[in-house]
Motif scaffolding. Structure first.
Motif: not given
Length: 642
Positions: A192-200, A516-528
């Motif tokens: 599973q890969l999750g991207f946290v972009p700098a532009r966020a 859940s990684l999916t929920e954690l990313m969604r909560a921060r409005r990051l890409p799925p």
């Protein structure tokens, strides 16, 4: 950029076999590898032999020229900085060590082996595709090569190949080594890969003027323009000279007459030959053949010739006389088809030649070969004219004339480039269209000072240039005022990446508590999150490079998390190894067998390397690092003048 050097020189097998290094010098036109030059300096001692700076320089130039065929942008500076010259030096040391050990053991190539090697070399083939004695002699003379030394080096290559043969036929790689490696290649991973972009993180604080100035000073090297040079050149092209030449009908007709041996009707004979050392053996072969035995059987029995050793192919009288001897040619061309000549003695021994077939090659009329003759004369005249012009330019520069004066006298156009780096980059003109042919000249210009006289340099075969360094612009930092917006943007990006890192690490901390990684990313409005499932071997088979986050995912254990900075995507990547499925080798026996063979080939190279290393230790090697550094500085143009 330096991949070619690493691939070509990393194995002692390549290092020691050398692929007939001496012939490569001829083909590439580097020059005489045996000439030590006017001021040779010993860079290494191998037993009783020396590796001089001239010898290393010649070999390095040849390797660099070959590498540039694969990567034209490869600069001398880049090659040296990444260790290419050291690798070439080790190649020469290894070759000399093998030669020294062979001499100690009394190993030497036979005259017949050396003759066979020379006869098989493409560089010495004539227009008919066969070995040409004339081409051989002319090529040695053109490269200033001594034949005795040349033959000695060929013999040395033969012996080195034979010595390395000792480690070529070793046993297969054991399955206990192959199977774990095969299992690693065939295992499957679910990532599973999750991207946290700098532009966020657009709300990071922008740096103030004091912070920008401090950052600029700390990273001053990043904002320094490399040394540049203003270069003038004028190209002298053999092809352009040829295009302006007029070849008269009389010149074509005279050449046709002078080369009548080429264009007249010719008889060719397919011949087989055996050479023995005594007249008695020659007479024995002749007698047994006359009694009805086949030539091949008798030659094998008396002289040990294989059937493939007998054939001389199709020969003209002149070609046979040039490669063997006139007496053998006269006898062979006076013998009937299917018959055997009488024994003929030459410096090689006693010859018996059988005439297998006779064919007649029709004459070639002038009308059929007129264009061929015109092209050859044009090429020869252009090369001679170019050589004359180069000589005139050298003399004019020695007399103190400048590049503009000499170029005008020779009818050449002078081009002056704006200040450029050694890589051909400039700041003054972003739309500069650089003639790719002059890139080697730019690199070489960095070996000259502005107060030196103009020179003539060869840019490529058939292309020379008058070259002058007009001005040297030292390495200079770009003024802060000119790049302040870029520095501010770089600092903001670094702060955004730091914020992305902090967020990625916090997400991993929360995920380890069972969230859940999916929920954690969604909560921060990051890409799925992205799901990836693949086998290692599938990634290796891809033509494009494997992204670093995926590579990391195939290195971590199951259940592991990691935050990884990916500058290419401008983000921190969360890597999670969800599941690892082991390989089933029972269903992949064919793959295991193939891998076993491949590993054996790799192991053979390592055994060869160990073999040569042991020989080097036994022979004794002494290196002189200071001499090597001087040579490198000479190439880079940084050697202090006395």
């Amino acid at each position: 950029m330096i991949t070619f050097f690493r691939n070509a020189l990393s194995s002692w097998v390549v290092l020691a076999i050398l692929g007939l290094v001496i012939v490569a010098f001829i083909i590439t036109g580097v020059g005489d590898p045996f000439s030590s030059g006017p001021s040779a300096t010993t860079i290494a001692e191998v037993g009783d032999n020396d590796v001089t700076d001239a010898r290393l320089s010649n070999q390095f130039d040849r390797r660099l020229q070959t590498a540039r065929q694969d990567d034209p942008s490869l600069s001398t500076e880049a090659a040296i900085s990444q260790g290419a010259m050291e690798q070439v030096l080790e190649q020469l040391i290894g070759a000399d060590a093998l030669a020294a050990m062979a001499d100690t053991l009394g190993l030497a190539a036979s005259k017949r082996q050396i003759d066979g090697e020379i006869a098989s070399m493409p560089a010495f083939r004539g227009p008919d595709g066969r070995f040409s004695e004339t081409t051989y002699r002319e090529l040695l003379a053109s490269q200033n090569l001594n034949e005795a030394t040349f033959r000695s080096e060929i013999g040395g290559d033969i012996v080195r190949r034979q010595m390395l043969g000792l480690v070529q036929d070793l046993s297969a790689t054991p399955r206990t080594l192959v199977e774990p490696f095969a299992a690693l290649q065939l295992e499957s991973r679910k990532l599973q890969l999750g991207f946290v972009p700098a532009r966020a993180f657009a709300d990071v604080k922008a740096p103030d003027d004091a912070e920008i100035e401090a950052y600029y000073k700390t990273n001053i090297a990043r904002y320094t323009i490399p040394e540049r040079r203003v270069i003038s050149y004028a190209l002298l092209e053999t092809a352009a000279i040829a295009a302006g030449l007029t070849i008269t009908d009389k010149a074509i007709e005279d050449d046709y007459k002078d080369r009548s041996d080429v264009y007249d009707a010719q008889e060719e004979r397919a011949l087989s030959q055996v050479v023995v050392q005594t007249k008695a053996d020659a007479e024995k072969i002749a007698a047994r053949v006359a009694a009805g035995e086949t030539f091949a059987d008798v030659a094998a029995d008396v002289a040990g010739y294989a059937a493939s050793d007998l054939s001389l192919g199709s020969q003209t009288r002149e070609a046979l006389a040039a490669t063997v001897s006139k007496s053998v040619a006269d006898s062979a061309f006076a013998t009937d088809k299917g018959a055997l000549t009488a024994p003929i003695q030459t410096e090689f021994g006693w010859h018996l030649v059988r005439v297998d077939d006779i064919t007649t090659k029709a004459a070639r009329p002038l009308a059929d070969v007129r264009q061929e003759i015109e092209d050859r004369l044009r090429k020869t005249m252009a090369e001679n004219k170019a050589a004359d012009l180069i000589g005139e330019a050298d003399d004019a520069f020695a007399d103190g004339n400048n590049i503009a004066e000499v170029a005008k006298d020779l009818g050449l156009e002078v081009v002056t480039l704006p200040a450029v780096t050694a890589q051909g980059q400039t700041l003054e003109s972003t739309d500069l269209e650089l003639d790719e042919r002059v890139r080697p000249l730019i690199e070489r210009a960095f070996a000259y000072d502005a107060d030196e006289d103009p020179v003539v340099e060869e840019a490529a075969p058939g292309l020379h240039a008058l070259l002058k360094v007009k001005e040297i612009v030292p390495a200079t930092p770009v003024p802060l005022a000119d790049i302040k917006p870029q520095i501010q943007a770089a600092m903001i990006f670094e702060r955004q990446m730091a914020a992305a890192k902090s967020a990625a690490e916090q997400i991993i901390t929360d995920a380890k508590t069972g969230k859940s990684l999916t929920e954690l990313m969604r909560a921060r409005r990051l890409p799925p999150m992205q799901q990836i499932e693949a086998r290692r071997i599938e990634l290796l088979a891809r033509k494009e490079p494997v992204p670093p986050p995926i590579t990391l995912g195939f290195a971590l254990p199951e259940g592991e998390y990691r935050a990884f900075p990916d500058a290419r995507s401008g983000a921190y990547v969360i890597v999670y190894v969800e599941k690892i499925t082991p390989a089933n080798l029972e269903e992949a026996q064919s793959f295991v067998s193939t891998l076993r063979s491949q590993l054996r080939q790799g192991a053979t190279g390592e055994w060869a390397q160990d073999f040569v290393s042991a020989i080097m230790a036994d022979v004794g090697v002494k290196r002189y690092p200071d001499a090597l550094e001087r040579l490198k500085k000479r190439y880079l143009g940084t050697l202090d003048q006395p």
